[in-house]
Motif scaffolding. Sequence first.
Motif, short mmCIF file in Angstrom:
data_model
loop_
_atom_site.label_atom_id
_atom_site.label_comp_id
_atom_site.label_asym_id
_atom_site.label_seq_id
_atom_site.Cartn_x
_atom_site.Cartn_y
_atom_site.Cartn_z
N MET A 256 0.83 -1.20 0.00
CA MET A 256 0.00 0.00 0.00
C MET A 256 0.87 1.26 0.00
O MET A 256 0.56 2.25 -0.68
CB MET A 256 -0.93 0.00 1.22
N THR A 257 1.96 1.23 0.76
CA THR A 257 2.88 2.37 0.80
C THR A 257 3.55 2.56 -0.54
O THR A 257 3.66 3.69 -1.06
CB THR A 257 3.93 2.17 1.90
N GLU A 258 3.99 1.45 -1.13
CA GLU A 258 4.65 1.50 -2.44
C GLU A 258 3.73 2.11 -3.51
O GLU A 258 4.18 2.86 -4.38
CB GLU A 258 5.05 0.08 -2.85
N ARG A 259 2.44 1.82 -3.40
CA ARG A 259 1.48 2.32 -4.38
C ARG A 259 0.88 3.69 -4.00
O ARG A 259 -0.03 4.18 -4.65
CB ARG A 259 0.37 1.29 -4.59
N GLY A 260 1.38 4.26 -2.92
CA GLY A 260 1.07 5.65 -2.61
C GLY A 260 -0.21 5.90 -1.85
O GLY A 260 -0.79 6.99 -1.95
N LEU A 261 -0.68 4.92 -1.06
CA LEU A 261 -1.95 5.10 -0.35
C LEU A 261 -1.88 6.30 0.60
O LEU A 261 -2.76 7.17 0.56
CB LEU A 261 -2.32 3.84 0.43
N GLN A 262 -0.86 6.35 1.45
CA GLN A 262 -0.78 7.44 2.43
C GLN A 262 -0.64 8.80 1.75
O GLN A 262 -1.31 9.77 2.11
CB GLN A 262 0.40 7.21 3.37
#
Length: 289
Positions: A256-262
Amino acid sequence: MTLVTHTSIAALNICFYGAGSMAEAIARGLISQELIAADRISMLNRSNAERLTELSSKYGVRTVLQGENNEHFLRNADIIFLAMKPKDAAEAIASIRPLISSGQLIVSVIAGLSIGSIELLLGAKLPIVRSMPNTSSTIGLGATGISYSEAVSSEQRAIAEAIFQSIGINAVVDEPLQESVTGISGSGPAYVYFFMEAMMKAATELGLDDNVARDLVVQTVLGAAEMVRTTGEDPAELRRKVTSPNGTTQAAIELMTERGLQDSIIAGAKRSAERAGEIGAAIERNISE
């Protein structure tokens, strides 16, 4: 809430100019918390008699259907809630200017509309409360940002805060931060619903029944929010506690972090705040034309 505040509210007449879902939520909170009798609340709109019939029947509030007119309700109100749609605000507020007196407290729940704009439309430096409730107010779990004009007295502040406490919590902020409140708590429920939609879709794609998916996601979000509230711990710390090294949660969080969720959530909240400012600027342009 002090006994004085409770007594003060109980003796007031409150008029909602606009009878949408937010006006209904506030009226319901006032009545259910027994802050004021229903017959001291009036609700008005421009033309939707069916909506007024519904509100009168459901809560016992007063409307034009009982024989009194809108002018009477507005002139005799101690507190007037401005609860119309932003696109209608300038014209609607200007139209009631002759009916407003200096002793009345004006409470706006209109996104983007500044205190200065309201003063301009009403032609006076009146006691004005600018507020930004959210839709969770309809179930008594709202979060509201509140700002005051200089003319609002300490007693009026206490009354305003007691009213919004009847539908959840509130935070008093400097007016320039109202756009920030919109970006976080005003639009915030929709971000959570959007996340829940994705969780439910993932659950069904993983083979779970729709009803099971819904129950699991709802309880998971409810439990997580309650953990933050009851423990007082930072969400980041609670996340760390459930994220075992090289475990299932870590695998998910890393992706999720890699895909930019935050980053997307932060950018989205900032864009919501920016849009609130744009809406306010559009209203102000409409006023000056």
